[in-house]
Design an enzyme around this catalytic site. Structure first.
Site, short mmCIF file in Angstrom:
data_model
loop_
_atom_site.label_atom_id
_atom_site.label_comp_id
_atom_site.label_asym_id
_atom_site.label_seq_id
_atom_site.Cartn_x
_atom_site.Cartn_y
_atom_site.Cartn_z
N VAL A 57 42.18 34.16 39.96
CA VAL A 57 41.62 34.83 38.79
C VAL A 57 40.60 33.94 38.08
O VAL A 57 39.79 34.45 37.28
CB VAL A 57 42.74 35.24 37.82
CG1 VAL A 57 43.30 34.05 37.04
CG2 VAL A 57 42.28 36.34 36.87
N SER A 58 40.58 32.65 38.38
CA SER A 58 39.68 31.73 37.68
C SER A 58 38.34 31.59 38.40
O SER A 58 38.30 31.18 39.57
CB SER A 58 40.33 30.34 37.58
OG SER A 58 39.37 29.38 37.17
N PRO A 59 37.24 31.87 37.72
CA PRO A 59 35.93 31.69 38.36
C PRO A 59 35.64 30.22 38.67
O PRO A 59 34.93 29.92 39.64
CB PRO A 59 34.94 32.24 37.33
CG PRO A 59 35.66 32.16 36.02
CD PRO A 59 37.10 32.40 36.34
#
Length: 218
Positions: free
Chosen positions: A11-13
């Site tokens: 979910v983390s860019p």
């Protein structure tokens, strides 16, 4: 050869950017990595941290920043159709390809590209089916066994990461030291390369020993 544990949540860019940048950042050094999916939301909750998306102005800045970084670093980054989203289906799919809580670079890259390239819905059922097909040769055991094992591995990975001092992702753990964030890659390189007096002295342990000037929490 140094071993790096790369703690990640899809979910983390910044995980995508760090995943793409890691080989270049450590070029010429002797290292290998294992990729360990964790549930970022659980780590943030333990720390009482709302995360960037919990602060509207910071959310806006984060999306601008990572979009620019994607083109500046040459790896691309397209915000998915919805963000944040529940990463559990992706984390469990990735860990269905694991026996011990670690996934290989092929699996990590396939899931990260699914999320961060193209601007699509990361949880679209048809796209999830296609991703599962891409990973079909990596899956371990029958479906029921995989599902239960993946759930257990995600819990244990997250608990173990928290116990080791991981509070967010991407986090790189080596020799019991945790380096957090995309911008820690130069520091990680300096440590792995050796010869940096800062790491050889007491600075690592001394830096966080500064007393707080804030009153105790009520």
């Amino acid at each position: 050869m140094k071993h790096i544990t790369f703690h990640l949540d899809f979910v983390s860019p910044y995980v995508w950017l760090a995943f793409e940048r890691l080989p270049q950042a450590l070029e010429g050094l002797s290292w290998h990595a294992s990729y360990r999916p964790v549930l970022l939301g659980a780590l943030l909750q333990r720390a009482g941290n709302p995360g960037p998306v919990g602060i509207p102005a910071k959310r806006d800045w984060t999306y601008r920043h990572v979009s620019w970084l994607g083109q500046a670093l040459g790896c691309g980054l397209d915000m998915p159709a919805r963000h944040p989203f529940n990463p559990l289906p992706l984390l469990r799919l990735a860990l269905s390809c694991s026996e011990d809580g670690s996934i290989n670079r092929f699996v990590a890259g396939a899931v990260l590209r699914h999320v961060w390239l193209g601007g699509h819905d990361a949880l679209d059922p048809a796209r999830l089916d296609a991703l599962a097909q891409t990973l079909s040769q990596q899956l371990r055991g029958d479906e029921t066994e995989r599902q239960e094992r993946a759930k257990a591995l995600l819990r244990s990975n997250t608990d173990e990461a928290a116990a080791r001092g991981v509070f967010g992702v991407p986090a790189f753990e080596v020799d019991g030291r945790v380096f957090w964030g995309l911008d820690s890659l130069p520091m990680l390189r300096a440590y792995l390369q050796g010869g940096d007096g800062w790491f050889e002295g007491s600075a690592w342990d001394a830096a966080p020993s500064v007393p707080s000037g804030l009153p105790p929490a009520a």
